[in-house]
Design an enzyme around this catalytic site. Structure first.
Site: not given
Ligand code: NAP
Length: 244
Positions: A61, A87, A139, A152, A156
């Site tokens: 992205v 996301n 977040s 980060y 966000k």
């Molecule tokens: P995750 O398990 O690490 O998954 C991240 C996803 O983002 C993966 O599908 C990855 O794709 C994709 N991604 C990363 N860089 C990318 C890029 N440059 N282009 C396209 N896709 C990309 O993370 P998650 O915990 O599900 O988090 C999802 C979102 O929620 C994020 O924005 C994160 O900041 C936010 N968030 C998470 C939490 C939490 O506690 N987990 C809390 C608040 C907000 P690949 O694996 O195919 O590379």
């Protein structure tokens, strides 16, 4: 014909749960991934086995041209896009004074440039049809700031600003723009924090637990649904009350 939802970063974690939820809601789902093609394809297979429609689209992205090409490909393969969920995200814990410029710029690129490129690519279709929904995944750290996660938190927080400003600009075209600000959710992103830290974080939340990807997916489903038809420019926080 099914309405189409594009979810970035849907190969794993929260994005995967959003794709499953929106498929269950009746959307044809475009599953964006960057590196995990196998996981994205397996997710699409699962959605199809459940009677849904899904296709995987690999694209970083942060690459403006690749995002345009992806939106074109989704439109050709599945139809015009009604829902965009940005996301895709990365995380890093590091002292602010130790951050390199590259690390800073990468954080902004994935979250903020990614939101800009994806929103700008889908909006002409939505504005022309006078119909569409965008949800940006922020977040709790974008709301309150996180120590050792300044880049980060900055990225966000920018998504919250983008949500509010864009909601004002495209509201007259019947396009809604909202934001979710999850608390601590169990995914690969948080697994590195270790069980002790995760247990402490769960205890900090009034609801005394960590969130699941499905908790976030349900919030997104609500925001893009008809039940939220008078809601735009808002931040919904599936966070167990850890930030109120
Ligand atoms: P995750 O398990 O690490 O998954 C991240 C996803 O983002 C993966 O599908 C990855 O794709 C994709 N991604 C990363 N860089 C990318 C890029 N440059 N282009 C396209 N896709 C990309 O993370 P998650 O915990 O599900 O988090 C999802 C979102 O929620 C994020 O924005 C994160 O900041 C936010 N968030 C998470 C939490 C939490 O506690 N987990 C809390 C608040 C907000 P690949 O694996 O195919 O590379």
């Amino acid at each position: 014909m099914k309405r189409v939802a594009l979810i970035t970063g849907a190969s794993r974690g929260i994005g995967r749960a959003i794709a499953l939820q929106l498929a269950a809601d009746g959307y044809a789902v475009a599953v964006n991934y960057r590196t995990h093609a196998d996981e994205a394809e397996a997710l699409c297979d699962r959605i199809r086995q459940q009677g849904g429609t899904a296709a995987a689209f690999g694209c970083d992205v942060t690459d403006e041209q690749a995002v345009s090409a992806m939106v074109q490909a989704v439109t050709q393969q599945l139809g015009e896009i009604s829902v965009l969920v940005h996301n895709a995200g990365i995380a890093q814990q590091k002292l602010f004074t130790d951050l390199s410029a590259d690390e800073w710029h990468r954080m902004m690129a994935v979250h903020v440039d990614g939101a800009f490129y994806t929103c700008r690519a889908v909006l002409p279709q939505m504005i022309a049809r006078h119909e569409g929904n965008i949800v940006l995944v922020s977040s709790m750290w974008g709301q309150v700031g996180g120590s050792c996660e300044v880049h980060y938190s900055t990225a966000k927080a920018a998504l919250i600003g983008l949500t509010k400003a864009l909601a004002k600009e495209v509201g007259p075209s019947s396009v809604r723009v909202n934001c979710v600000a999850p608390g601590v959710i169990r995914t690969e992103m948080t697994a590195g924090l270790g069980e002790d830290t995760l247990t402490e974080l769960a205890q900090e939340a009034p609801l005394c637990r960590l969130g699941t990807p499905e908790d976030v997916a349900k919030a997104v489903s609500f925001l893009v649904g008809d039940g939220a038809s008078f809601i735009t420019g808002q931040v919904l926080a599936p966070n167990g009350g850890i930030v109120i």
